[in-house]
Scaffold this motif. Structure first.
Motif, PDB file in Angstrom:
ATOM      1  N   PRO A 114       0.817  -1.222   0.000  1.00 57.96           N
ATOM      2  CA  PRO A 114       0.000   0.000   0.000  1.00 57.96           C
ATOM      3  C   PRO A 114       0.852   1.274   0.000  1.00 57.96           C
ATOM      4  CG  PRO A 114       0.038  -0.991   2.175  1.00 57.96           C
ATOM      5  CD  PRO A 114       0.779  -1.918   1.274  1.00 57.96           C
ATOM      6  N   PHE A 115       2.094   1.164  -0.427  1.00 60.16           N
ATOM      7  CA  PHE A 115       3.013   2.302  -0.485  1.00 60.16           C
ATOM      8  C   PHE A 115       4.077   2.019  -1.539  1.00 60.16           C
ATOM      9  CE2 PHE A 115       4.015  -0.534   3.075  1.00 60.16           C
ATOM     10  CZ  PHE A 115       5.247  -1.034   2.676  1.00 60.16           C
ATOM     11  N   GLU A 116       4.782   3.094  -1.948  1.00 61.12           N
ATOM     12  CA  GLU A 116       5.898   2.934  -2.874  1.00 61.12           C
ATOM     13  C   GLU A 116       7.166   2.669  -2.070  1.00 61.12           C
ATOM     14  OE1 GLU A 116       6.054   6.300  -5.484  1.00 61.12           O
ATOM     15  OE2 GLU A 116       4.139   5.792  -6.422  1.00 61.12           O
ATOM     16  N   ILE A 117       8.178   2.116  -2.732  1.00 60.98           N
ATOM     17  CA  ILE A 117       9.405   1.711  -2.044  1.00 60.98           C
ATOM     18  C   ILE A 117      10.591   2.489  -2.611  1.00 60.98           C
ATOM     19  CG2 ILE A 117      10.923  -0.236  -1.502  1.00 60.98           C
ATOM     20  CD1 ILE A 117       8.445  -2.050  -2.166  1.00 60.98           C
ATOM     21  N   ARG A 118      11.430   3.009  -1.726  1.00 64.26           N
ATOM     22  CA  ARG A 118      12.676   3.663  -2.144  1.00 64.26           C
ATOM     23  C   ARG A 118      13.721   2.563  -2.310  1.00 64.26           C
ATOM     24  NH1 ARG A 118      12.231   8.062   2.435  1.00 64.26           N
ATOM     25  NH2 ARG A 118      12.688   6.149   3.513  1.00 64.26           N
ATOM     26  N   LEU A 119      13.972   2.177  -3.532  1.00 64.30           N
ATOM     27  CA  LEU A 119      14.839   1.042  -3.806  1.00 64.30           C
ATOM     28  C   LEU A 119      16.295   1.250  -3.390  1.00 64.30           C
ATOM     29  CD1 LEU A 119      13.397  -0.243  -7.184  1.00 64.30           C
ATOM     30  CD2 LEU A 119      12.857  -0.960  -4.863  1.00 64.30           C
ATOM     31  N   PRO A 120      16.894   2.429  -3.628  1.00 70.81           N
ATOM     32  CA  PRO A 120      18.285   2.605  -3.168  1.00 70.81           C
ATOM     33  C   PRO A 120      18.423   2.447  -1.647  1.00 70.81           C
ATOM     34  CG  PRO A 120      17.729   4.290  -4.768  1.00 70.81           C
ATOM     35  CD  PRO A 120      16.454   3.560  -4.433  1.00 70.81           C
ATOM     36  N   GLU A 121      17.452   2.978  -0.914  1.00 69.03           N
ATOM     37  CA  GLU A 121      17.481   2.852   0.551  1.00 69.03           C
ATOM     38  C   GLU A 121      17.275   1.396   0.974  1.00 69.03           C
ATOM     39  OE1 GLU A 121      14.672   4.208   4.180  1.00 69.03           O
ATOM     40  OE2 GLU A 121      15.253   5.806   2.793  1.00 69.03           O
ATOM     41  N   PHE A 122      16.332   0.707   0.334  1.00 66.61           N
ATOM     42  CA  PHE A 122      16.100  -0.702   0.632  1.00 66.61           C
ATOM     43  C   PHE A 122      17.373  -1.516   0.416  1.00 66.61           C
ATOM     44  CE2 PHE A 122      15.064  -5.011  -0.700  1.00 66.61           C
ATOM     45  CZ  PHE A 122      14.242  -5.436   0.329  1.00 66.61           C
ATOM     46  N   THR A 123      18.057  -1.253  -0.695  1.00 72.36           N
ATOM     47  CA  THR A 123      19.292  -1.974  -1.009  1.00 72.36           C
ATOM     48  C   THR A 123      20.368  -1.677   0.019  1.00 72.36           C
ATOM     49  OG1 THR A 123      18.716  -1.802  -3.347  1.00 72.36           O
ATOM     50  CG2 THR A 123      20.981  -2.417  -2.823  1.00 72.36           C
ATOM     51  N   LYS A 124      20.501  -0.420   0.398  1.00 75.39           N
ATOM     52  CA  LYS A 124      21.525  -0.018   1.376  1.00 75.39           C
ATOM     53  C   LYS A 124      21.287  -0.695   2.727  1.00 75.39           C
ATOM     54  CE  LYS A 124      22.047   4.040   3.659  1.00 75.39           C
ATOM     55  NZ  LYS A 124      22.025   5.502   3.770  1.00 75.39           N
ATOM     56  N   HIS A 125      20.041  -0.770   3.171  1.00 75.40           N
ATOM     57  CA  HIS A 125      19.719  -1.386   4.465  1.00 75.40           C
ATOM     58  C   HIS A 125      19.848  -2.910   4.448  1.00 75.40           C
ATOM     59  CE1 HIS A 125      18.493   2.274   6.360  1.00 75.40           C
ATOM     60  NE2 HIS A 125      17.475   2.481   5.526  1.00 75.40           N
ATOM     61  N   ASN A 126      19.800  -3.512   3.268  1.00 76.02           N
ATOM     62  CA  ASN A 126      19.778  -4.974   3.184  1.00 76.02           C
ATOM     63  C   ASN A 126      20.973  -5.565   2.439  1.00 76.02           C
ATOM     64  OD1 ASN A 126      17.087  -5.629   4.436  1.00 76.02           O
ATOM     65  ND2 ASN A 126      16.519  -4.076   2.947  1.00 76.02           N
ATOM     66  N   ARG A 127      22.089  -4.852   2.495  1.00 72.29           N
ATOM     67  CA  ARG A 127      23.322  -5.402   1.912  1.00 72.29           C
ATOM     68  C   ARG A 127      23.806  -6.532   2.773  1.00 72.29           C
ATOM     69  NH1 ARG A 127      24.939  -2.567  -2.388  1.00 72.29           N
ATOM     70  NH2 ARG A 127      24.597  -0.346  -2.417  1.00 72.29           N
ATOM     71  N   PRO A 128      24.469  -7.515   2.310  1.00 74.98           N
ATOM     72  CA  PRO A 128      24.905  -7.773   0.942  1.00 74.98           C
ATOM     73  C   PRO A 128      23.892  -8.583   0.147  1.00 74.98           C
ATOM     74  CG  PRO A 128      25.887  -9.409   2.361  1.00 74.98           C
ATOM     75  CD  PRO A 128      25.040  -8.513   3.237  1.00 74.98           C
ATOM     76  N   HIS A 129      22.740  -8.892   0.737  1.00 74.35           N
ATOM     77  CA  HIS A 129      21.777  -9.779   0.079  1.00 74.35           C
ATOM     78  C   HIS A 129      21.032  -9.114  -1.071  1.00 74.35           C
ATOM     79  CE1 HIS A 129      22.620 -12.638   3.195  1.00 74.35           C
ATOM     80  NE2 HIS A 129      22.266 -11.759   4.123  1.00 74.35           N
ATOM     81  N   ALA A 130      20.605  -7.878  -0.894  1.00 73.35           N
ATOM     82  CA  ALA A 130      19.823  -7.197  -1.927  1.00 73.35           C
ATOM     83  C   ALA A 130      20.733  -6.732  -3.061  1.00 73.35           C
ATOM     84  CB  ALA A 130      19.085  -6.011  -1.320  1.00 73.35           C
ATOM     85  N   SER A 131      20.288  -6.955  -4.290  1.00 72.21           N
ATOM     86  CA  SER A 131      21.058  -6.465  -5.436  1.00 72.21           C
ATOM     87  C   SER A 131      20.164  -5.572  -6.290  1.00 72.21           C
ATOM     88  CB  SER A 131      21.611  -7.629  -6.257  1.00 72.21           C
ATOM     89  OG  SER A 131      20.575  -8.346  -6.867  1.00 72.21           O
ATOM     90  N   TYR A 132      20.731  -4.426  -6.662  1.00 74.98           N
ATOM     91  CA  TYR A 132      19.977  -3.436  -7.425  1.00 74.98           C
ATOM     92  C   TYR A 132      20.900  -2.833  -8.473  1.00 74.98           C
ATOM     93  CZ  TYR A 132      17.163   0.806  -8.274  1.00 74.98           C
ATOM     94  OH  TYR A 132      16.416   1.814  -8.846  1.00 74.98           O
ATOM     95  N   GLU A 133      20.640  -3.126  -9.709  1.00 74.67           N
ATOM     96  CA  GLU A 133      21.391  -2.575 -10.838  1.00 74.67           C
ATOM     97  C   GLU A 133      20.374  -1.934 -11.766  1.00 74.67           C
ATOM     98  OE1 GLU A 133      24.670  -2.464 -11.247  1.00 74.67           O
ATOM     99  OE2 GLU A 133      25.059  -3.575  -9.394  1.00 74.67           O
ATOM    100  N   LEU A 134      20.114  -0.651 -11.565  1.00 74.63           N
ATOM    101  CA  LEU A 134      19.084   0.056 -12.318  1.00 74.63           C
ATOM    102  C   LEU A 134      19.314  -0.022 -13.825  1.00 74.63           C
ATOM    103  CD1 LEU A 134      16.549   1.746 -12.295  1.00 74.63           C
ATOM    104  CD2 LEU A 134      17.951   3.776 -11.989  1.00 74.63           C
ATOM    105  N   GLU A 135      20.576  -0.053 -14.249  1.00 73.99           N
ATOM    106  CA  GLU A 135      20.874  -0.112 -15.679  1.00 73.99           C
ATOM    107  C   GLU A 135      20.456  -1.453 -16.287  1.00 73.99           C
ATOM    108  OE1 GLU A 135      23.292   0.480 -13.348  1.00 73.99           O
ATOM    109  OE2 GLU A 135      23.331   2.661 -13.519  1.00 73.99           O
ATOM    110  N   LEU A 136      20.386  -2.496 -15.452  1.00 70.66           N
ATOM    111  CA  LEU A 136      20.044  -3.824 -15.940  1.00 70.66           C
ATOM    112  C   LEU A 136      18.581  -4.196 -15.707  1.00 70.66           C
ATOM    113  CD1 LEU A 136      23.178  -5.770 -14.661  1.00 70.66           C
ATOM    114  CD2 LEU A 136      22.776  -4.844 -16.946  1.00 70.66           C
ATOM    115  N   HIS A 137      18.048  -3.769 -14.550  1.00 69.29           N
ATOM    116  CA  HIS A 137      16.685  -4.176 -14.182  1.00 69.29           C
ATOM    117  C   HIS A 137      16.112  -3.152 -13.204  1.00 69.29           C
ATOM    118  CE1 HIS A 137      13.388  -6.937 -13.699  1.00 69.29           C
ATOM    119  NE2 HIS A 137      13.607  -7.111 -12.422  1.00 69.29           N
TER     120      HIS A 137
END
Length: 187
Positions: A114-137
């Motif tokens: 029921p809300f939008e997600i700030r992906l860079p912040e989510f990735t930063k808080h969940n390193r090293p498991h979360a992977s975020y490559e905006l150029e790829l996906h």
């Protein structure tokens, strides 16, 4: 609203992937020539078949060994019904098919937060498991338990990949606190 409050989320299963075996060798050329809605991929040694009625399975991949992978159902019951119907179609083509080793291997539900997600912040808080490559996906990939992972989009849409229907609720419950702490604030 805090992360511990009960939030009702709609979860929609968009795809169930299952496999089964026929316990007989299948002549792919015969299936391609006599079957309906068939594409023969000779170069990779398989046949793709689509069942039209009922539209439960989008595609089935058939190998000469008798292994068959089916996709497109929206429940485990639909998947089993569709695979049995496919086995019956192969029997009508003259093969001695015995329906064995049915197994759901993947379930793909979608859930909208029921809300939008700030992906860079989510990735930063969940390193090293979360992977975020905006150029790829345009989403964050986050593994949760064995054979399960979540794909988070900035819109709040989450795609879950789990081995069976029973694991869906656990996966969403596990990821909710993490996405909640990275939600976009409404101005």
């Amino acid at each position: 609203m805090d992360a511990d409050s009960d939030v009702a989320l709609d979860i929609l299963i968009t795809n169930v992937v299952c496999v089964f075996r026929t316990r007989c060798r299948l002549n792919l050329t015969k299936i391609a020539l006599e079957g309906a809605n068939v594409i023969h991929k000779r170069d990779v040694g398989k046949v793709l078949m689509k069942l039209r009625k009922p539209r439960i399975l989008s595609f089935t991949t058939i190998w000469s060994s008798g292994k068959i992978i089916c996709t497109g159902a929206t429940s485990e019951e639909e998947a089993k019904f569709g695979t049995r119907r496919l086995a019956r179609c192969l029997q009508k083509l003259g093969f001695q098919v015995i329906f064995v080793d049915f197994k759901v291997v993947n379930v793909l539900p979608v859930c909208n937060m029921p809300f939008e997600i700030r992906l860079p912040e989510f990735t930063k808080h969940n390193r090293p498991h979360a992977s975020y490559e905006l150029e790829l996906h345009p989403a964050v990939c986050y593994p949760i338990v064995s054979k399960s992972y979540i794909t988070d989009f900035s819109t709040g849409s989450i795609t879950v990949t789990v081995p069976n229907v029973k694991a869906i609720a656990t996966a969403v419950e596990q990821i909710y606190p993490f996405v909640f702490e990275s939600k976009k604030e409404i101005l």
